[in-house]
Design an enzyme around this catalytic site. Structure first.
Site, mmCIF file in Angstrom:
data_model
loop_
_atom_site.group_PDB
_atom_site.id
_atom_site.type_symbol
_atom_site.label_atom_id
_atom_site.label_comp_id
_atom_site.label_asym_id
_atom_site.label_seq_id
_atom_site.Cartn_x
_atom_site.Cartn_y
_atom_site.Cartn_z
ATOM 1 N N GLU A 128 0.812 -1.204 0.000
ATOM 2 C CA GLU A 128 0.000 0.000 0.000
ATOM 3 C C GLU A 128 0.853 1.264 0.000
ATOM 4 O O GLU A 128 2.010 1.260 0.417
ATOM 5 C CB GLU A 128 -0.923 -0.005 1.211
ATOM 6 C CG GLU A 128 -0.191 -0.152 2.516
ATOM 7 C CD GLU A 128 -1.122 -0.568 3.664
ATOM 8 O OE1 GLU A 128 -1.743 -1.639 3.554
ATOM 9 O OE2 GLU A 128 -1.197 0.172 4.630
ATOM 10 N N CYS A 187 3.405 8.369 1.020
ATOM 11 C CA CYS A 187 4.081 7.462 1.936
ATOM 12 C C CYS A 187 4.212 6.118 1.220
ATOM 13 O O CYS A 187 3.206 5.499 0.872
ATOM 14 C CB CYS A 187 3.245 7.331 3.207
ATOM 15 S SG CYS A 187 3.860 6.111 4.358
ATOM 16 N N CYS A 217 7.042 -7.199 6.997
ATOM 17 C CA CYS A 217 8.195 -6.642 7.711
ATOM 18 C C CYS A 217 8.633 -7.629 8.784
ATOM 19 O O CYS A 217 7.796 -8.273 9.412
ATOM 20 C CB CYS A 217 7.802 -5.316 8.372
ATOM 21 S SG CYS A 217 9.165 -4.480 9.208
ATOM 22 N N CYS A 258 7.774 -5.047 15.578
ATOM 23 C CA CYS A 258 7.386 -4.064 16.607
ATOM 24 C C CYS A 258 5.994 -4.425 17.131
ATOM 25 O O CYS A 258 5.084 -4.709 16.349
ATOM 26 C CB CYS A 258 7.393 -2.654 16.040
ATOM 27 S SG CYS A 258 9.024 -2.146 15.456
ATOM 28 N N CYS A 270 2.792 -2.526 15.829
ATOM 29 C CA CYS A 270 2.685 -2.211 14.396
ATOM 30 C C CYS A 270 2.000 -3.340 13.623
ATOM 31 O O CYS A 270 2.333 -4.509 13.776
ATOM 32 C CB CYS A 270 4.065 -1.955 13.819
ATOM 33 S SG CYS A 270 4.053 -1.584 12.057
ATOM 34 N N GLY A 294 7.295 -2.067 5.833
ATOM 35 C CA GLY A 294 8.668 -2.518 5.623
ATOM 36 C C GLY A 294 9.704 -1.675 6.327
ATOM 37 O O GLY A 294 9.429 -0.563 6.779
ATOM 38 N N ASN A 337 -2.379 5.172 15.968
ATOM 39 C CA ASN A 337 -3.520 4.824 15.147
ATOM 40 C C ASN A 337 -3.965 3.431 15.587
ATOM 41 O O ASN A 337 -3.264 2.450 15.313
ATOM 42 C CB ASN A 337 -3.035 4.804 13.687
ATOM 43 C CG ASN A 337 -4.085 5.312 12.740
ATOM 44 O OD1 ASN A 337 -5.278 5.089 12.940
ATOM 45 N ND2 ASN A 337 -3.644 5.982 11.702
ATOM 46 N N CYS A 396 0.190 2.354 9.015
ATOM 47 C CA CYS A 396 1.103 1.391 8.437
ATOM 48 C C CYS A 396 0.570 -0.048 8.385
ATOM 49 O O CYS A 396 0.378 -0.679 9.414
ATOM 50 C CB CYS A 396 2.299 1.445 9.379
ATOM 51 S SG CYS A 396 3.808 1.082 8.660
HETATM 52 N N1 SAH Z 1 10.234 0.369 9.517
HETATM 53 C C1 SAH Z 1 10.348 1.794 9.457
HETATM 54 C C2 SAH Z 1 9.320 2.465 8.574
HETATM 55 C C3 SAH Z 1 7.913 1.967 8.585
HETATM 56 S S1 SAH Z 1 6.949 2.309 10.022
HETATM 57 C C4 SAH Z 1 10.327 2.360 10.854
HETATM 58 O O1 SAH Z 1 10.268 1.588 11.804
HETATM 59 O O2 SAH Z 1 10.472 3.557 11.013
HETATM 60 C C5 SAH Z 1 6.657 4.027 9.944
HETATM 61 C C6 SAH Z 1 6.309 4.654 11.280
HETATM 62 O O3 SAH Z 1 4.950 4.350 11.629
HETATM 63 C C7 SAH Z 1 7.174 4.144 12.406
HETATM 64 O O4 SAH Z 1 7.559 5.189 13.251
HETATM 65 C C8 SAH Z 1 6.218 3.195 13.090
HETATM 66 O O5 SAH Z 1 6.655 2.947 14.381
HETATM 67 C C9 SAH Z 1 4.901 3.933 12.982
HETATM 68 N N2 SAH Z 1 3.693 3.148 13.223
HETATM 69 C C10 SAH Z 1 3.505 1.828 13.086
HETATM 70 N N3 SAH Z 1 2.255 1.478 13.429
HETATM 71 C C11 SAH Z 1 1.627 2.625 13.803
HETATM 72 C C12 SAH Z 1 0.308 2.917 14.277
HETATM 73 N N4 SAH Z 1 -0.604 1.958 14.406
HETATM 74 N N5 SAH Z 1 0.006 4.203 14.567
HETATM 75 C C13 SAH Z 1 0.942 5.183 14.399
HETATM 76 N N6 SAH Z 1 2.183 4.966 13.947
HETATM 77 C C14 SAH Z 1 2.534 3.699 13.657
#
Ligand code: SAH
Length: 337
Positions: A88, A101, A108, A112, A115, A155, A286, A329
């Site tokens: 996406e 974005c 991935c 985390c 995420c 990713g 989110n 994400c």
């Molecule tokens: N892997 C990279 C880029 C992708 S995630 C990274 O870790 O930075 C992009 C950003 O979105 C990261 O800061 C991640 O922690 C955040 N993110 C992931 N899930 C989220 C959510 N549900 N709400 C808000 N931010 C989120």
């Protein structure tokens, strides 16, 4: 090879290798990225045989948009890739222009806890053209110029380093999509060796670090990568990065209710960042369907923000986009898989 994975220099080499003048590369680039023609037969300043040769030597396949959701100033696109995988991209309308974005991998592996992308393990890296075409296809569809690109979709970009760097070269090239380096942001969970490599490249892109916790104990719980690359090393790598690039680094910090959003966390974060050329971007979480984390209340977000302010740390709160259309994400893809 896909035509959209070629830098201008790659194309110049290609034309030379087939006994043609290298300026043809620039002509092709203009057709692709400035005139936005998708059919080689429209490249009218190339003779017919050369057009046929291009068709023989390159693939022109594009990821196909199979779903588009629109919610005021945010749109979400689901792309179908050649091998049936889906990724996406999200388009956001800011007062300064449009930003896209992009995703860098299918799934991935960073795992985390909060995420959605990590719920679905990495299937593969995205190829260069699959990233370029997220931006180009959206630009073509909207018939409006894209102002900035953030590599913050599905990713971990530094886990697909070579392809991501090639992607950046192509979209940044003045004869390509001409997106200024300072309008390109790469977000990483903190893969130290690759941050070091990046610091020697001499490019002016923005680096954002997904920090999300001010100490190792909590960060390791939220982000397993912290066990391999703990905060002390991460911070010293970033200080080195800042010294070498003279660029400010962004620290992303998602606020999770009752987990990392207390006043003591804010003070700890301030201590961690003291004296560093960095600023904190607080991200309202989110919420997703699958995970237990909750978004911090407005009061807690404001309190956290104010503590950082008092501590003289540069801080902003990220504007919220698209919670209605699951723009966080990985959420759209995870509904589809
Ligand atoms: N892997 C990279 C880029 C992708 S995630 C990274 O870790 O930075 C992009 C950003 O979105 C990261 O800061 C991640 O922690 C955040 N993110 C992931 N899930 C989220 C959510 N549900 N709400 C808000 N931010 C989120």
């Amino acid at each position: 090879m896909n035509l959209y994975q070629m830098t201008l220099e790659d194309l110049e080499k290609y034309f030379e290798s087939i006994g043609e003048k290298k300026f043809k590369a620039l002509q092709v680039y203009e057709w692709l990225y400035q005139k936005k023609k998708t059919d080689v037969d429209e490249f009218t300043n190339l003779k017919k045989e050369l057009r046929e040769k291009l068709k023989e030597d390159f693939s022109f396949k594009r990821p196909e948009i199979i779903k588009r959701e629109i919610d005021k100033d945010v749109q979400k696109f689901l792309f179908l890739l050649e091998d049936g995988e889906k990724i996406e991209a999200v388009l956001m309308e800011h007062n300064y222009g449009l930003s896209v974005c992009v995703s860098s991998q299918v799934g991935c592996n960073m795992g985390c806890a909060f995420c959605e992308s990590g719920r679905l393990k990495k299937v593969r890296n995205l190829k260069v053209h699959e990233m370029v075409l997220q931006v180009l296809t959206i630009e073509e569809l909207l018939e409006r110029e894209i102002h900035s690109v953030v590599i913050m979709g599905i990713g971990e970009p530094l886990d697909n380093y070579d392809n991501v760097m090639q992607f950046i070269k192509i979209i940044n090239h003045p004869k390509g999509l001409a997106i200024g380096a300072r309008h390109i942001t790469l977000s990483t969970c903190g893969i130290i060796p690759k941050i070091k490599e990046l610091s020697h490249l001499g490019i002016q892109i923005n680096l954002a670090i997904s920090l999300h916790a001010p100490n190792d104990e909590l960060r390791s719980k939220l982000m397993p990568i912290n066990k391999a690359y703990p905060l002390k090393e991460l911070m010293s790598t970033l200080k080195e990065y800042i010294a070498l690039t003279h660029r400010r680094v962004t620290m992303e910090y998602i606020l999770l209710q009752g987990v990392n959003d207390g006043e003591s966390h804010a003070h700890e974060l301030a201590t961690l960042l003291r004296g560093m050329n960095a600023y904190v971007n607080l991200i309202p979480y989110n919420e997703t369907n699958h995970l237990e984390f909750k978004k911090s209340s407005k009061e807690r977000i404001d309190r956290f923000f104010n503590v950082l302010k008092q501590e003289k740390i540069n801080v902003t709160i990220r504007r919220e986009f698209g919670s209605k259309i699951s723009a966080a994400c990985g959420q759209l893809r995870s509904k589809e898989v």
